[in-house]
Enzyme design. Structure first.
Site, PDB file in Angstrom:
ATOM      1  N   ASN A 205       4.131   5.607  34.693  1.00 36.08           N
ATOM      2  CA  ASN A 205       3.713   6.648  35.639  1.00 36.08           C
ATOM      3  C   ASN A 205       3.034   5.984  36.834  1.00 36.08           C
ATOM      4  O   ASN A 205       2.910   4.769  36.888  1.00 36.08           O
ATOM      5  CB  ASN A 205       2.790   7.655  34.939  1.00 36.08           C
ATOM      6  CG  ASN A 205       1.612   6.963  34.305  1.00 36.08           C
ATOM      7  OD1 ASN A 205       0.788   6.361  34.984  1.00 36.08           O
ATOM      8  ND2 ASN A 205       1.533   7.014  32.977  1.00 36.08           N
ATOM      9  N   ASP A 268       2.868  10.338  27.126  1.00 35.56           N
ATOM     10  CA  ASP A 268       2.896  11.214  25.956  1.00 35.56           C
ATOM     11  C   ASP A 268       4.014  10.838  24.992  1.00 35.56           C
ATOM     12  O   ASP A 268       3.949  11.138  23.808  1.00 35.56           O
ATOM     13  CB  ASP A 268       3.065  12.671  26.409  1.00 35.56           C
ATOM     14  CG  ASP A 268       1.806  13.182  27.097  1.00 35.56           C
ATOM     15  OD1 ASP A 268       0.713  12.778  26.671  1.00 35.56           O
ATOM     16  OD2 ASP A 268       1.926  13.956  28.060  1.00 35.56           O
ATOM     17  N   LYS A 278      19.237  -6.098  26.563  1.00 34.78           N
ATOM     18  CA  LYS A 278      19.431  -5.242  27.728  1.00 34.78           C
ATOM     19  C   LYS A 278      20.570  -4.250  27.465  1.00 34.78           C
ATOM     20  O   LYS A 278      21.656  -4.637  27.006  1.00 34.78           O
ATOM     21  CB  LYS A 278      19.778  -6.135  28.927  1.00 34.78           C
ATOM     22  CG  LYS A 278      19.860  -5.382  30.224  1.00 34.78           C
ATOM     23  CD  LYS A 278      20.239  -6.315  31.364  1.00 34.78           C
ATOM     24  CE  LYS A 278      20.518  -5.476  32.595  1.00 34.78           C
ATOM     25  NZ  LYS A 278      21.321  -6.186  33.563  1.00 34.78           N
ATOM     26  N   PHE A 314      -9.978  12.489  31.124  1.00 30.62           N
ATOM     27  CA  PHE A 314      -9.532  12.700  32.506  1.00 30.62           C
ATOM     28  C   PHE A 314      -8.245  13.494  32.420  1.00 30.62           C
ATOM     29  O   PHE A 314      -7.427  13.224  31.540  1.00 30.62           O
ATOM     30  CB  PHE A 314      -9.272  11.351  33.207  1.00 30.62           C
ATOM     31  CG  PHE A 314     -10.555  10.653  33.552  1.00 30.62           C
ATOM     32  CD1 PHE A 314     -11.364  10.128  32.562  1.00 30.62           C
ATOM     33  CD2 PHE A 314     -10.968  10.556  34.873  1.00 30.62           C
ATOM     34  CE1 PHE A 314     -12.566   9.514  32.870  1.00 30.62           C
ATOM     35  CE2 PHE A 314     -12.164   9.945  35.193  1.00 30.62           C
ATOM     36  CZ  PHE A 314     -12.966   9.421  34.189  1.00 30.62           C
ATOM     37  N   LYS A 332      -8.924  18.955  23.321  1.00 28.68           N
ATOM     38  CA  LYS A 332      -9.164  17.530  23.023  1.00 28.68           C
ATOM     39  C   LYS A 332     -10.488  17.330  22.281  1.00 28.68           C
ATOM     40  O   LYS A 332     -10.645  16.398  21.528  1.00 28.68           O
ATOM     41  CB  LYS A 332      -9.198  16.713  24.319  1.00 28.68           C
ATOM     42  CG  LYS A 332      -7.930  16.818  25.149  1.00 28.68           C
ATOM     43  CD  LYS A 332      -6.994  15.682  24.891  1.00 28.68           C
ATOM     44  CE  LYS A 332      -5.817  15.723  25.853  1.00 28.68           C
ATOM     45  NZ  LYS A 332      -4.865  14.640  25.627  1.00 28.68           N
TER      46      LYS A 332
HETATM   47  N1  CTP Z   1      -4.518  10.947  26.668  1.00 32.23           N
HETATM   48  C1  CTP Z   1      -4.547  10.165  25.560  1.00 32.23           C
HETATM   49  N2  CTP Z   1      -3.412   9.959  24.834  1.00 32.23           N
HETATM   50  C2  CTP Z   1      -2.263  10.558  25.182  1.00 32.23           C
HETATM   51  C3  CTP Z   1      -2.222  11.378  26.330  1.00 32.23           C
HETATM   52  C4  CTP Z   1      -3.369  11.543  27.054  1.00 32.23           C
HETATM   53  O1  CTP Z   1      -5.595   9.623  25.237  1.00 32.23           O
HETATM   54  N3  CTP Z   1      -1.189  10.349  24.449  1.00 32.23           N
HETATM   55  C5  CTP Z   1      -5.770  11.167  27.422  1.00 32.23           C
HETATM   56  C6  CTP Z   1      -5.773  10.644  28.823  1.00 32.23           C
HETATM   57  O2  CTP Z   1      -6.256   9.325  28.891  1.00 32.23           O
HETATM   58  C7  CTP Z   1      -6.716  11.600  29.526  1.00 32.23           C
HETATM   59  C8  CTP Z   1      -6.533  12.910  28.757  1.00 32.23           C
HETATM   60  O3  CTP Z   1      -5.946  12.552  27.519  1.00 32.23           O
HETATM   61  O4  CTP Z   1      -8.063  11.216  29.395  1.00 32.23           O
HETATM   62  C9  CTP Z   1      -5.686  13.949  29.420  1.00 32.23           C
HETATM   63  O5  CTP Z   1      -4.462  13.392  29.834  1.00 32.23           O
HETATM   64  P1  CTP Z   1      -3.335  14.312  30.458  1.00 32.23           P
HETATM   65  O6  CTP Z   1      -2.138  13.462  30.726  1.00 32.23           O
HETATM   66  O7  CTP Z   1      -3.872  15.122  31.587  1.00 32.23           O
HETATM   67  O8  CTP Z   1      -3.082  15.338  29.294  1.00 32.23           O
HETATM   68  P2  CTP Z   1      -2.095  15.373  28.107  1.00 32.23           P
HETATM   69  O9  CTP Z   1      -2.837  15.335  26.850  1.00 32.23           O
HETATM   70  O10 CTP Z   1      -1.041  14.338  28.287  1.00 32.23           O
HETATM   71  O11 CTP Z   1      -1.509  16.844  28.253  1.00 32.23           O
HETATM   72  P3  CTP Z   1      -0.289  17.397  29.135  1.00 32.23           P
HETATM   73  O12 CTP Z   1       0.620  16.238  29.403  1.00 32.23           O
HETATM   74  O13 CTP Z   1       0.315  18.414  28.254  1.00 32.23           O
HETATM   75  O14 CTP Z   1      -0.899  17.969  30.378  1.00 32.23           O
END
Ligand code: CTP
Length: 390
Positions: A205, A268, A278, A314, A332
């Site tokens: 990302n 995620d 490859k 965050f 969370k």
């Molecule tokens: N986070 C995490 N592990 C994951 C995904 C996210 O620890 N697998 C943490 C991130 O570091 C951040 C928080 O969760 O502190 C929120 O991340 P965000 O990407 O906004 O949320 P998601 O849990 O991924 O939810 P969504 O994608 O459904 O918005």
């Protein structure tokens, strides 16, 4: 910057090339509001002038014990007055005198009469540093009222490379002052995780790591002991790549932490079967299917694990910022959530500035107006620990 208003800092400078660096250390204490007094050994004056030190400290610089201005013996009055006493750079010669109670100049006499902690920052050639006599003397001092601020490794003025360079001035300053997060351990994650598809391709990302780095810098400036876990290269970080590696690194350090900031953008999903070789185009096929599996939610799992830390999440949202953020802090289970609006190009991902909302577990929401990520980091710490600094 912390306030040293009303405090007297005594700086002892001995005769080593690093003496010139102490001019800046004097300024750091002055900027913090301290009354700075300087004592030099006669040899130190081969490296810095009395005039320079007098101008910077805005006080008389003491060299000679018998140069008494009033009725009080100077080695006693300087020792009585000082709230903080630093000797930097400390040469092998002065270290050895101090360890043996030799008082043959004003600095060694003041040190002998000083009953509180003396911060000693040695600087010398690497072979002198390794010399067993010097090490024995330092061990002796460390067992008394001395705190040794060990030298760093690197290129030395004498042309050698090794341990012996005066430690960073920030290290000296931070060790001697009462910073609001002194003694606290803080873990910070930064950057976007990288999930391999094959040896040459990955899913990731746009996270640059800048917010996490700004948090780490601020936490250190406030005196915290920081563990930075990052996917983006940084000199003080433990470098990880994937979400699984980040999870393992976070869990390994979790128990000792007082706070955890999950500023990383964790993917995620990861590719179910990462290809060992490859991936090749297949003749006659215009499509490729990658099966993704869910990554562990690191933030949720640390909130669910036994811990003593304040946990700060965050979140990056492209729509319905506050509604999504309110739902996320509950889901969370973290203590605070910093919500970023990533629909705006001027802030957040990759940008140097940010504008965030700080959600508290009790439902309060504070807006932190648009500013550099450094200022945002400062504001986050200020609000979480109610820090009131000048
Ligand atoms: N986070 C995490 N592990 C994951 C995904 C996210 O620890 N697998 C943490 C991130 O570091 C951040 C928080 O969760 O502190 C929120 O991340 P965000 O990407 O906004 O949320 P998601 O849990 O991924 O939810 P969504 O994608 O459904 O918005």
């Amino acid at each position: 910057m912390c306030s040293l208003e009303g405090k007297t800092v005594l700086i002892g400078i001995t005769g080593g090339i690093a003496a010139y660096k102490i001019c800046e250390l004097i300024r750091m204490y002055k900027r913090a509001g301290a009354n700075v007094k300087v004592i030099v050994t006669p040899n130190a004056l081969n490296f810095v002038t009395k005039l320079t030190l007098q101008n910077l400290s805005q006080n008389n610089v003491a060299v000679d014990e018998f140069d008494i201005e009033d009725y009080k013996p100077e080695h006693i009055s300087l020792a009585d007055e000082a709230d903080i006493f630093v000797i930097a750079p400390a040469t092998a010669n002065t270290i050895s005198k101090l360890a043996n109670g030799i008082c043959d100049n004003l600095l060694t006499s003041v040190a002998c009469a000083y009953t509180k902690t003396i911060y000693l920052a040695p600087a010398m050639n690497c072979n002198m540093w390794k010399n067993k006599i010097i090490q024995e003397n330092l061990k002796k001092l460390a067992g008394l009222n001395y705190k040794i601020l060990a030298p760093e490794s690197g290129f030395l003025a004498c042309g050698y490379e090794g341990k012996g360079r005066l430690c960073a001035l920030e290290t000296i300053f931070n060790a001697t002052v009462d910073l609001p997060l002194k003694g606290k351990k803080i873990l910070i994650t930064a950057g976007g995780t990288i999930e391999d598809i094959d040896p040459v391709r990955y899913i990731s990302n746009y996270s640059s790591g800048k917010m996490g780095f700004a948090l780490a810098k601020e936490a250190r400036a406030l005196g915290a002991d920081v563990t930075l876990i990052s996917t983006v290269s940084h000199p003080d970080a433990i470098i990880v790549k994937s979400a699984l590696e980040m999870r393992d690194a976070v869990l390994e350090h979790l128990t000792e932490q007082d706070a955890v900031f999950m500023a990383a953008a964790v993917a995620d999903f990861r590719v179910k079967n990462t290809a060992g070789q490859k991936l090749k185009k297949v003749d006659g096929s215009d499509e490729i299917t990658l099966t993704l599996v869910k990554n562990p939610d690191i933030l949720k799992s640390i909130c669910d694990t036994e811990h003593k830390a304040i946990i700060v999440g965050f979140c990056a949202e492209s729509e319905n910022l506050l509604a999504n953020a309110k739902e996320k802090i509950v889901k969370k289970g973290c203590d605070y959530l910093v919500a970023n609006d990533i629909s705006r190009k001027d802030i957040g991902f990759g940008a140097d500035e940010n504008e965030v909302h700080l959600l508290h577990r009790d439902g309060r929401i504070e807006k932190i107006e648009k500013a550099s990520k450094e200022v945002i980091a400062k504001e986050i710490f200020k609000r979480i620990w109610s820090i009131n600094m000048n």
